[in-house]
Design a protein around this motif. Structure first.
Motif, short mmCIF file in Angstrom:
data_model
loop_
_atom_site.label_atom_id
_atom_site.label_comp_id
_atom_site.label_asym_id
_atom_site.label_seq_id
_atom_site.Cartn_x
_atom_site.Cartn_y
_atom_site.Cartn_z
N ALA A 69 94.74 100.13 5.33
CA ALA A 69 93.55 100.59 4.60
C ALA A 69 93.69 102.07 4.27
CB ALA A 69 92.29 100.36 5.43
N TYR A 70 93.61 102.38 2.99
CA TYR A 70 93.59 103.77 2.55
C TYR A 70 92.14 104.18 2.35
CZ TYR A 70 98.58 104.56 1.89
OH TYR A 70 99.93 104.77 2.11
N LEU A 71 91.73 105.23 3.06
CA LEU A 71 90.35 105.69 3.02
C LEU A 71 90.26 107.09 2.41
CD1 LEU A 71 89.16 104.64 6.60
CD2 LEU A 71 89.04 103.31 4.49
N ARG A 72 89.22 107.30 1.61
CA ARG A 72 88.93 108.64 1.10
C ARG A 72 87.56 109.04 1.64
NH1 ARG A 72 88.77 106.86 -5.10
NH2 ARG A 72 89.48 109.01 -5.42
N ALA A 73 87.22 110.31 1.57
CA ALA A 73 85.93 110.77 2.07
C ALA A 73 84.80 109.98 1.43
CB ALA A 73 85.76 112.26 1.78
N HIS A 130 95.00 108.21 4.89
CA HIS A 130 94.10 109.06 4.12
C HIS A 130 94.50 109.02 2.65
CE1 HIS A 130 92.40 113.38 3.34
NE2 HIS A 130 91.68 112.43 2.76
N TYR A 131 93.57 108.55 1.80
CA TYR A 131 93.80 108.58 0.36
C TYR A 131 93.34 109.95 -0.13
CZ TYR A 131 93.69 107.41 -4.60
OH TYR A 131 93.91 107.40 -5.95
N ALA A 132 94.29 110.87 -0.27
CA ALA A 132 93.96 112.23 -0.70
C ALA A 132 93.84 112.29 -2.21
CB ALA A 132 95.02 113.20 -0.20
N ARG A 140 103.49 111.07 -4.05
CA ARG A 140 103.20 111.24 -2.63
C ARG A 140 102.55 109.99 -2.04
NH1 ARG A 140 101.06 116.15 -4.39
NH2 ARG A 140 98.95 115.51 -3.82
N LEU A 141 101.66 109.34 -2.81
CA LEU A 141 100.99 108.14 -2.31
C LEU A 141 102.00 107.01 -2.10
CD1 LEU A 141 98.33 106.70 -1.62
CD2 LEU A 141 98.10 106.11 -4.03
N LEU A 142 102.92 106.84 -3.05
CA LEU A 142 103.94 105.80 -2.92
C LEU A 142 104.84 106.08 -1.72
CD1 LEU A 142 105.51 103.35 -3.96
CD2 LEU A 142 106.79 104.90 -5.46
N GLN A 143 105.24 107.33 -1.56
CA GLN A 143 106.11 107.67 -0.44
C GLN A 143 105.42 107.40 0.89
OE1 GLN A 143 107.05 111.76 -1.24
NE2 GLN A 143 108.38 111.28 -2.98
N ASP A 144 104.14 107.73 0.97
CA ASP A 144 103.40 107.49 2.20
C ASP A 144 103.28 106.00 2.49
OD1 ASP A 144 101.51 108.55 4.38
OD2 ASP A 144 100.23 107.10 3.35
N PHE A 145 103.01 105.21 1.44
CA PHE A 145 102.87 103.76 1.62
C PHE A 145 104.19 103.14 2.09
CE2 PHE A 145 103.05 99.41 -0.16
CZ PHE A 145 101.98 98.86 0.53
N LEU A 146 105.29 103.54 1.46
CA LEU A 146 106.59 102.98 1.85
C LEU A 146 106.99 103.38 3.27
CD1 LEU A 146 108.64 103.49 -1.46
CD2 LEU A 146 107.64 101.38 -0.59
N SER A 147 106.54 104.56 3.70
CA SER A 147 106.89 105.02 5.04
C SER A 147 106.30 104.14 6.13
CB SER A 147 106.43 106.47 5.24
OG SER A 147 105.00 106.54 5.31
N ILE A 148 105.20 103.45 5.82
CA ILE A 148 104.60 102.53 6.79
C ILE A 148 105.59 101.44 7.18
CG2 ILE A 148 102.72 100.87 7.17
CD1 ILE A 148 101.03 102.48 5.21
N PHE A 149 106.42 101.03 6.21
CA PHE A 149 107.41 99.98 6.43
C PHE A 149 108.80 100.57 6.70
CE2 PHE A 149 104.21 98.65 3.36
CZ PHE A 149 103.68 97.54 3.98
N ARG A 156 116.85 105.68 -7.68
CA ARG A 156 117.21 105.21 -9.01
C ARG A 156 116.53 103.88 -9.31
NH1 ARG A 156 123.67 105.41 -9.06
NH2 ARG A 156 123.29 104.31 -7.09
N ASN A 157 116.50 103.56 -10.61
CA ASN A 157 115.93 102.29 -11.08
C ASN A 157 114.47 102.10 -10.67
OD1 ASN A 157 118.47 101.62 -12.17
ND2 ASN A 157 119.12 100.77 -10.19
N LEU A 158 113.76 103.22 -10.56
CA LEU A 158 112.36 103.16 -10.19
C LEU A 158 111.52 103.38 -11.44
CD1 LEU A 158 110.56 102.82 -7.67
CD2 LEU A 158 110.46 105.31 -7.50
N LYS A 159 110.70 102.39 -11.80
CA LYS A 159 109.91 102.47 -13.03
C LYS A 159 108.42 102.60 -12.70
CE LYS A 159 113.15 99.66 -15.73
NZ LYS A 159 113.31 98.44 -16.58
N PHE A 160 107.78 103.53 -13.39
CA PHE A 160 106.35 103.74 -13.21
C PHE A 160 105.62 103.45 -14.51
CE2 PHE A 160 108.33 106.48 -10.04
CZ PHE A 160 107.59 106.22 -8.91
N ARG A 161 104.36 103.08 -14.38
CA ARG A 161 103.54 102.87 -15.57
C ARG A 161 103.38 104.21 -16.30
NH1 ARG A 161 100.23 98.20 -15.68
NH2 ARG A 161 100.37 96.92 -13.80
N SER A 162 103.41 104.15 -17.62
CA SER A 162 103.24 105.37 -18.40
C SER A 162 101.80 105.86 -18.34
CB SER A 162 103.64 105.13 -19.87
OG SER A 162 102.86 104.07 -20.43
#
Length: 301
Positions: A69-73, A130-132, A140-149, A156-162
Motif C-alpha cells: 500500500a502506497y500512502l500519501r498524507a 510513502h507516496y511522495a 523514483r516511484l518505480l525504483q522504490d516499488f521494484l526494490s520491494i521485490f 535498457r529496453n525500458l519504455k514509459f508512457r509519453s
C-alpha cells in the motif's frame, strides 16, 4: 461488487473473476503476479466485500499473498480523490460537503482502509510505502516499488508512457468543470429561475461548517487516530505516518467556497438561458422556413 468498483458492469461474480486470475497464475511460467487497483483501498467501507474476499482467498491455499500500500498524507489524498470523482463525471458537491459526506472515511482514515487486509493476511504481509508528491520524477516511484521485490530498475529496453494516463485536473479548472457537470445533469424542461436555483442548491448540498460544528475537526481526529493505530501495527512505517499528522484534511476557505457557489449560480442561469435561446431559435427558424416556402408557392401561381 458493482457498488465497490466504479464502472464495473460485468455479470461475473468476484469468485469467477478471481478464480480465472488464480488459474492464469498457476498456468503461467512466472512465479509472481501483481494485481493493482485503487479500489482495493475502499474495501474497508464494504463489510460484505470483506467477507467475499475471505471466501476468495480460501480458494487459493497454494498462493502466497503480499499486500503493498502506497500512502500519501490524508489532506493530499482527500484532494486527489475529490479530483478523481469530478474527472469520472460523478455528480459531486463542493469540496467541504463532499469531504464531510459523499467521500468515504477510508480516504482519510487509513487504519479503517487497511484493517481488512491486516486482519486477513497479518501485519507482516502488509508493506507500507510513502507516496511522495513528485515521486514519478526520475522514476523514483518505480525504483522504490521494484526494490520491494529486490529488483533493480533495468537500464535498457525500458519504455514509459509519453503522457500520464490519469492526469490530475488543474485546481483552477476543477470547480468550473464540476459545476458545469452538476448544472447540466437535469433533463427536465427549463423551470423558473427559482426552481433552477433550488435544484442547484440541492446538487451542491451546501453545508455550514460553523466553529460549533466543525465536521473537519472530527475528520482530523479520526485521521490521527487511524494513523496512530496503524503506526502500532506497522512500527517500521511509524515515522512517515507521524509526518502525515502535519497534513490533515482542511476545509476550503469560506470566502473561496462562497465565491464558487455564486459562480455556480450564474453558470446555472447561463446554461438555462442557452437552452431556452436554442429552443426558441429553432422554432423561429422553422417558422421562417415555412414563410419562405409559402412565398415561393405564391410566386409560382
Amino acid at each position: 461488487m458493482q457498488t465497490l468498483m466504479h464502472g464495473y458492469n460485468k455479470p461475473d461474480t468476484p469468485q469467477q473473476q478471481w478464480a480465472a486470475l488464480f488459474d492464469e497464475l498457476r498456468n503461467s511460467k512466472k512465479s509472481r503476479m501483481i494485481v493493482s487497483t485503487e479500489e482495493f483501498m475502499r474495501l474497508g467501507n464494504f463489510p460484505k466485500a470483506v467477507e467475499q474476499l475471505k471466501q476468495v482467498v480460501a480458494m487459493a491455499p497454494d498462493i502466497d499473498f503480499k499486500v503493498i500500500a502506497y500512502l500519501r498524507a490524508p489532506e493530499y489524498h482527500l484532494r486527489s480523490w475529490y479530483n478523481q470523482l469530478v474527472k469520472m463525471g460523478i455528480p459531486t458537491p463542493a469540496f467541504n460537503a463532499a469531504a464531510a459526506g459523499a467521500i468515504e472515511p477510508i480516504h482519510y482514515d487509513y487504519a479503517l482502509a487497511l484493517q481488512p487486509w491486516i486482519d486477513l493476511f497479518g501485519a507482516d504481509a502488509v508493506t507500507l510505502r510513502h507516496y511522495a508528491e513528485g515521486g514519478r520524477q526520475s522514476n523514483r516511484l518505480l525504483q522504490d516499488f521494484l526494490s520491494i521485490f529486490e529488483i533493480r530498475e533495468p537500464l535498457r529496453n525500458l519504455k514509459f508512457r509519453s503522457k500520464d494516463p490519469n492526469p490530475r485536473m488543474d485546481d483552477d479548472v476543477i470547480e468550473l468543470v464540476r459545476i458545469l457537470q452538476n448544472t447540466g445533469a437535469p433533463r427536465h424542461v427549463i423551470e423558473t429561475a427559482a426552481e433552477r436555483i433550488k435544484t442547484y442548491r440541492d446538487l451542491e448540498q451546501t453545508t455550514d461548517f460553523s466553529p460549533a460544528n466543525d465536521g473537519f475537526e472530527v475528520m482530523r481526529q479520526q485521521a490521527v487516530s487511524g494513523l496512530e493505530q496503524l503506526a502500532r501495527q506497522a512500527p517500521g512505517f511509524s515515522e512517515t505516518l507521524s509526518q502525515f499528522q502535519s497534513s490533515l484534511p482542511q476545509p476550503d476557505d469560506a470566502t473561496a467556497a462562497e465565491g464558487w457557489h455564486i459562480v455556480g449560480l450564474v453558470l446555472n442561469e447561463l446554461q438555462a438561458l442557452r437552452k431556452t435561446t436554442l429552443r426558441q431559435n429553432k422554432i423561429l427558424a422553422q417558422r421562417l422556413d415555412a414563410l419562405e416556402a409559402l412565398q415561393t408557392q405564391e410566386k409560382l401561381r
